[in-house]
Write a protein that holds these residues in place. Structure first.
Motif, PDB file in Angstrom:
ATOM      1  N   THR A  69     -75.642  36.360  65.369  1.00 46.42           N
ATOM      2  CA  THR A  69     -76.840  35.855  66.026  1.00 46.42           C
ATOM      3  C   THR A  69     -77.998  35.868  65.043  1.00 46.42           C
ATOM      4  O   THR A  69     -77.994  36.625  64.050  1.00 46.42           O
ATOM      5  CB  THR A  69     -77.233  36.704  67.248  1.00 46.42           C
ATOM      6  OG1 THR A  69     -77.602  38.024  66.800  1.00 46.42           O
ATOM      7  CG2 THR A  69     -76.089  36.775  68.254  1.00 46.42           C
ATOM      8  N   VAL A  70     -79.001  35.051  65.322  1.00 44.15           N
ATOM      9  CA  VAL A  70     -80.181  35.000  64.467  1.00 44.15           C
ATOM     10  C   VAL A  70     -80.872  36.357  64.422  1.00 44.15           C
ATOM     11  O   VAL A  70     -81.320  36.815  63.361  1.00 44.15           O
ATOM     12  CB  VAL A  70     -81.143  33.895  64.950  1.00 44.15           C
ATOM     13  CG1 VAL A  70     -82.509  34.021  64.283  1.00 44.15           C
ATOM     14  CG2 VAL A  70     -80.536  32.518  64.680  1.00 44.15           C
ATOM     15  N   TRP A  73     -78.977  38.638  62.127  1.00 42.55           N
ATOM     16  CA  TRP A  73     -79.176  38.189  60.749  1.00 42.55           C
ATOM     17  C   TRP A  73     -80.524  38.651  60.211  1.00 42.55           C
ATOM     18  O   TRP A  73     -80.614  39.192  59.099  1.00 42.55           O
ATOM     19  CB  TRP A  73     -79.062  36.665  60.687  1.00 42.55           C
ATOM     20  CG  TRP A  73     -79.591  36.054  59.437  1.00 42.55           C
ATOM     21  CD1 TRP A  73     -79.151  36.264  58.161  1.00 42.55           C
ATOM     22  CD2 TRP A  73     -80.697  35.141  59.326  1.00 42.55           C
ATOM     23  NE1 TRP A  73     -79.907  35.534  57.265  1.00 42.55           N
ATOM     24  CE2 TRP A  73     -80.856  34.833  57.949  1.00 42.55           C
ATOM     25  CE3 TRP A  73     -81.539  34.536  60.261  1.00 42.55           C
ATOM     26  CZ2 TRP A  73     -81.845  33.960  57.494  1.00 42.55           C
ATOM     27  CZ3 TRP A  73     -82.521  33.669  59.814  1.00 42.55           C
ATOM     28  CH2 TRP A  73     -82.672  33.388  58.450  1.00 42.55           C
ATOM     29  N   LYS A 360     -87.871  31.663  54.913  1.00 43.36           N
ATOM     30  CA  LYS A 360     -87.335  33.037  54.957  1.00 43.36           C
ATOM     31  C   LYS A 360     -87.767  33.745  53.673  1.00 43.36           C
ATOM     32  O   LYS A 360     -87.394  33.335  52.569  1.00 43.36           O
ATOM     33  CB  LYS A 360     -85.807  33.009  55.052  1.00 43.36           C
ATOM     34  CG  LYS A 360     -85.119  34.389  54.952  1.00 43.36           C
ATOM     35  CD  LYS A 360     -85.399  35.253  56.162  1.00 43.36           C
ATOM     36  CE  LYS A 360     -84.299  36.307  56.401  1.00 43.36           C
ATOM     37  NZ  LYS A 360     -84.137  37.270  55.323  1.00 43.36           N
ATOM     38  N   ALA A 379     -77.546  30.249  59.791  1.00 50.08           N
ATOM     39  CA  ALA A 379     -78.465  30.677  60.843  1.00 50.08           C
ATOM     40  C   ALA A 379     -79.557  29.644  61.066  1.00 50.08           C
ATOM     41  O   ALA A 379     -79.892  29.297  62.216  1.00 50.08           O
ATOM     42  CB  ALA A 379     -79.071  32.029  60.472  1.00 50.08           C
ATOM     43  N   ILE A 380     -80.124  29.136  59.988  1.00 54.65           N
ATOM     44  CA  ILE A 380     -81.216  28.165  60.109  1.00 54.65           C
ATOM     45  C   ILE A 380     -80.713  26.855  60.704  1.00 54.65           C
ATOM     46  O   ILE A 380     -81.388  26.245  61.553  1.00 54.65           O
ATOM     47  CB  ILE A 380     -81.876  27.961  58.743  1.00 54.65           C
ATOM     48  CG1 ILE A 380     -82.655  29.232  58.367  1.00 54.65           C
ATOM     49  CG2 ILE A 380     -82.794  26.743  58.743  1.00 54.65           C
ATOM     50  CD1 ILE A 380     -83.140  29.264  56.937  1.00 54.65           C
ATOM     51  N   ILE A 383     -80.522  27.259  64.424  1.00 57.02           N
ATOM     52  CA  ILE A 383     -81.837  27.155  65.045  1.00 57.02           C
ATOM     53  C   ILE A 383     -82.221  25.685  65.183  1.00 57.02           C
ATOM     54  O   ILE A 383     -82.646  25.232  66.257  1.00 57.02           O
ATOM     55  CB  ILE A 383     -82.874  27.931  64.231  1.00 57.02           C
ATOM     56  CG1 ILE A 383     -82.589  29.435  64.268  1.00 57.02           C
ATOM     57  CG2 ILE A 383     -84.285  27.640  64.768  1.00 57.02           C
ATOM     58  CD1 ILE A 383     -83.432  30.240  63.302  1.00 57.02           C
ATOM     59  N   ARG A 386     -80.062  23.891  67.943  1.00 58.93           N
ATOM     60  CA  ARG A 386     -79.806  24.553  69.210  1.00 58.93           C
ATOM     61  C   ARG A 386     -80.058  23.674  70.418  1.00 58.93           C
ATOM     62  O   ARG A 386     -79.409  23.846  71.461  1.00 58.93           O
ATOM     63  CB  ARG A 386     -80.650  25.833  69.321  1.00 58.93           C
ATOM     64  CG  ARG A 386     -82.148  25.602  69.532  1.00 58.93           C
ATOM     65  CD  ARG A 386     -82.931  26.882  69.346  1.00 58.93           C
ATOM     66  NE  ARG A 386     -84.340  26.722  69.640  1.00 58.93           N
ATOM     67  CZ  ARG A 386     -85.207  26.155  68.830  1.00 58.93           C
ATOM     68  NH1 ARG A 386     -84.816  25.660  67.676  1.00 58.93           N
ATOM     69  NH2 ARG A 386     -86.484  26.062  69.187  1.00 58.93           N
TER      70      ARG A 386
END
Length: 388
Positions: A69-70, A73, A360, A379-380, A383, A386
Motif C-alpha cells: 500500500t502507499v 511504502w 518524493k 506506488a506513484i 495513485i 486509482r
C-alpha cells in the motif's frame, strides 16, 4: 515512519554528511555544511496550489507479485516529503523526518532537470544551439576528451568521455567531483580543485560521441559552463531569471558552490517540496505556469523524444522501455511521462497527459537502489491510476 535526528547528529563529519544515517539530517541543513549561493524567487506572488486532500494511504499496488500500500511504502522508504498534484490541485502533502513546508532539501540529480529547463530557454532565445560544438563556448575543451562533442551530446549524456559514475569508490571520478565541488575535503593534492578543473582533466574516451547513453553527472556541469559562457550569467542567476521567479516559486532556492563560486548543476540544488511540485507542474503543462510560458513548449516536447536505442542495460533495470533526453528521464518511449531523479531517493514524476505530478523526497541509506526506485514508481502509478 522512520525518524531522523532532532538536531545535528553526533558523529557527522565533512566526510560522511551525505551518507546514511547522517543524510537524514544533512539533506535539510546543507547551508550549514557547505557554501551555497541563493536562487531568488523574485518579488511576485507565489503561484497558487489549491488543495483537495485525499487519503491515499490505502491505495494498493503490487510489484513482482508482492502486494503493498502507499501508506506502507511511505512509512518504510525513508520519506522526508511527499506531494501529489492532480489537475493543478494538491491531493496529498506529507512531511516526515522533521521536514516542514519551509524546509529546503538537497535534491541531488533532480538539479539536472532544473538546469535543462534553463537550457531550453536559452535555446529559444538563440543564445545556445544544441548542435553547437562545445568548443564554441568552451575552447579550453579542445585539449580534452570533449573535443568534437556538441551541446546535444552533453544534454543527452551521449558523449564518449570516460567518467566513472561510482559513488563509493575512493579514487573514482565521482570522488574527485565531491572534492572539487566542495562537498568533501580534498584529500589528494593532485586532484582538481574546482569542477571546471575536473572537466579539463578528462582526457579519455570509451566510445564515439553520440553512439550511446552513459550516465555521467559531469555532463550537466559541462552543459552549465557552456550556458554561463553563452549568456554571461552564473547558473544561479539563470535559474532565478528563467525558471524560479517566473514559475511563481514560494521560497528562494539555493545551489552548493565549489571553491571558484560555481553552482553545482549536476546535484547541488536545494528547494522546498511545494516549489519542486510547482516545477513539476510547469513541466506537466508544457512549460506554462498559470498564464505565463516559462519554458518553451517545444523544449518540453523535445524532452519526450529520447531514443531508447541509445539506452544502456543498467538503466533498463528500472525503465525497461525508457530513454534519456535533455537531462530528463523518459519513463517509456512513446508515452508522455518525464522523470527527474536523484540519488538517495529523490524523484519528480511528471505525466503530461494525465496532468499529474508526484514528488518524493527521501534520505535513503544507499546512493542507488533499483528495487526501491521500481517500488516508488509502482506506488506513484497506482495513485495516478486509482480513479481510472
Amino acid at each position: 515512519m522512520e525518524k531522523g535526528f532532532h538536531g545535528r547528529p553526533q558523529g557527522l563529519t565533512a566526510d560522511n554528511w551525505d551518507r546514511g544515517p547522517f543524510n537524514r539530517w544533512a539533506f535539510q541543513h546543507v547551508r550549514e555544511l557547505v557554501p551555497t549561493v541563493n536562487v531568488a524567487r523574485g518579488l511576485g506572488h507565489a503561484s497558487a496550489l489549491p488543495a483537495r486532500h485525499e487519503t491515499l494511504a490505502t491505495v494498493a499496488f503490487s510489484l513482482d507479485g508482492e502486494e503493498d500500500t502507499v501508506g506502507n511504502w511511505l512509512e518504510t522508504s525513508h520519506t522526508d516529503g511527499f506531494l501529489v498534484i492532480e489537475g493543478g490541485a494538491v491531493t496529498a502533502e506529507i512531511y516526515d523526518n522533521h521536514m516542514s513546508p519551509r524546509t529546503p532539501q538537497l535534491v541531488q540529480s533532480v538539479s539536472k532537470s532544473v538546469t535543462s529547463a534553463v537550457a531550453g530557454c536559452l535555446v529559444a532565445e538563440g543564445v545556445l544551439d544544441p548542435e553547437d560544438a562545445l568548443t564554441r563556448h568552451l575552447p579550453e575543451l579542445a585539449s580534452t576528451a570533449y573535443a568534437g562533442a556538441t551541446i546535444r551530446h552533453v544534454l543527452d549524456m551521449t558523449s564518449g568521455v570516460v567518467f566513472e559514475e561510482d559513488y563509493t569508490a575512493p579514487q573514482s571520478h565521482c570522488a574527485r567531483l565531491d572534492a572539487a565541488a566542495g562537498w568533501k575535503p580534498r584529500r589528494h593534492p593532485e586532484w582538481p580543485g574546482t569542477v571546471f578543473d575536473l572537466v579539463l582533466s578528462l582526457g579519455e574516451t570509451e566510445c564515439a560521441h553520440g553512439s550511446s547513453f552513459r550516465y555521467r553527472s559531469i555532463e550537466t556541469d559541462v552543459l552549465a559552463f557552456a550556458m554561463e559562457r553563452a549568456s554571461g550569467l552564473p547558473l544561479a542567476e539563470l535559474v532565478s531569471r528563467h525558471v524560479w521567479a517566473p514559475m511563481g516559486a514560494e521560497s528562494d532556492a539555493s545551489f552548493t558552490v565549489d571553491p571558484s563560486g560555481y553552482a553545482l548543476a549536476d546535484g547541488g540544488f536545494n528547494a522546498t517540496l511545494r516549489d519542486l511540485g510547482r516545477f513539476g507542474l510547469m513541466v506537466a503543462r508544457r512549460g506554462r505556469a498559470g498564464d505565463r510560458q516559462v519554458v518553451p513548449a517545444a523544449w518540453i516536447e523535445d524532452c519526450l523524444r529520447g531514443d531508447p536505442a541509445l539506452f544502456n542495460a543498467e538503466s533498463r533495470v528500472v525503465l525497461p522501455q525508457g530513454a534519456y533526453r535533455n537531462q530528463f528521464w523518459v519513463e517509456e518511449a512513446g508515452r508522455q511521462v518525464l522523470l527527474c531523479r536523484g540519488v538517495f531517493g529523490q524523484l519528480i514524476y511528471i505525466d503530461l497527459e494525465a496532468d499529474f505530478v508526484a514528488v518524493k523526497l527521501s534520505s535513503w541509506p544507499d546512493f542507488v537502489n533499483p528495487a526501491a526506485t521500481r517500488r516508488a514508481l509502482a506506488a506513484i502509478r497506482a495513485i495516478r491510476d486509482r480513479a481510472r
